[in-house]
Design an enzyme around this catalytic site. Structure first.
Site, short mmCIF file in Angstrom:
data_model
loop_
_atom_site.label_atom_id
_atom_site.label_comp_id
_atom_site.label_asym_id
_atom_site.label_seq_id
_atom_site.Cartn_x
_atom_site.Cartn_y
_atom_site.Cartn_z
N HIS A 61 58.37 39.42 18.55
CA HIS A 61 58.85 39.71 17.20
C HIS A 61 57.75 40.40 16.42
O HIS A 61 56.91 39.75 15.81
CB HIS A 61 59.32 38.43 16.50
CG HIS A 61 60.20 38.69 15.33
ND1 HIS A 61 59.79 38.49 14.04
CD2 HIS A 61 61.47 39.15 15.25
CE1 HIS A 61 60.76 38.80 13.21
NE2 HIS A 61 61.81 39.21 13.93
N ILE A 67 55.55 38.04 12.85
CA ILE A 67 56.10 37.25 11.76
C ILE A 67 57.20 36.35 12.32
O ILE A 67 57.82 36.67 13.32
CB ILE A 67 56.65 38.11 10.60
CG1 ILE A 67 57.72 39.09 11.09
CG2 ILE A 67 55.54 38.85 9.89
CD1 ILE A 67 58.37 39.90 9.97
N GLY A 70 63.44 35.19 10.52
CA GLY A 70 64.16 34.49 9.46
C GLY A 70 65.18 33.50 9.98
O GLY A 70 65.35 32.43 9.40
N VAL A 71 65.84 33.83 11.09
CA VAL A 71 66.83 32.91 11.62
C VAL A 71 66.19 31.59 12.06
O VAL A 71 66.83 30.54 11.99
CB VAL A 71 67.64 33.52 12.79
CG1 VAL A 71 68.47 34.70 12.29
CG2 VAL A 71 66.76 33.94 13.93
N GLU A 75 66.96 27.85 10.80
CA GLU A 75 67.16 26.75 11.76
C GLU A 75 66.25 25.57 11.43
O GLU A 75 66.67 24.41 11.51
CB GLU A 75 66.92 27.23 13.18
CG GLU A 75 66.99 26.15 14.23
CD GLU A 75 68.35 25.49 14.42
OE1 GLU A 75 68.38 24.32 14.88
OE2 GLU A 75 69.38 26.12 14.12
#
Length: 161
Positions: A61, A67, A70-71, A75
């Site tokens: 990523h 970083i 976001g998912v 979670e």
């Protein structure tokens, strides 16, 4: 978040270490995203996830500028909310029920979360109705909000075989 003097449920010993967290969450590496729980009150919970360059997702990523996706922050907020659901109902997955992630509303990302950060996760129960729980969640780093969301969790009784 202040602790209520008349809790309607039993609070486990705090801080909640990873062994205790694993008794509440069915998740395991690499998908267990809560490292410690530090506070539990009548309506809320606080915990954290230490963000490391050694996380598998960091390798792909944005490898030159890693970083946290976001998912995965969402979670993590769902997992801390699930722990609160189990604690408030005096249950564990071993007792034949699960708190399943059912949705996220009003999701906002405000700050990047990078290796070396400690992601502080806060979840406050705002609604409970017929096995559906809604939590107001924040994830922050160094007192700066990184993400916010309303997390919806469904309490499911598992059928015994």
């Amino acid at each position: 978040m202040t602790e209520s003097k008349s809790l309607s449920f039993k609070v486990p010993e705090l801080p909640m270490n990873i062994q205790t967290i694993r008794s509440y969450l069915p998740h395991r590496y690499p998908f267990l995203l809560v490292d410690r729980v530090t506070e539990i009150s009548e309506h809320g919970i606080v915990g954290y996830k230490n963000i490391s360059i050694n996380e598998e997702y960091m390798q792909g990523h944005f490898p030159n500028y890693p970083i946290t996706p976001g998912v995965l922050i969402i979670e993590a907020m769902a997992q801390i909310s699930g722990i609160l659901g189990f604690v408030m109902n005096d249950e564990t997955p071993q007792a034949g029920s699960l708190f399943l992630f059912a949705g996220a509303e009003k999701v906002r990302f405000k700050k990047q979360v990078v290796p070396g950060d400690q992601l502080i996760l806060k979840s406050e129960l705002v609604m409970q109705k017929r096995g559906i729980y809604k939590y107001l969640c924040t994830a922050s780093v160094d007192d700066v909000v990184a993400a916010t969301a309303e997390i919806i969790i469904s309490h499911q009784k598992l059928e015994q075989a």
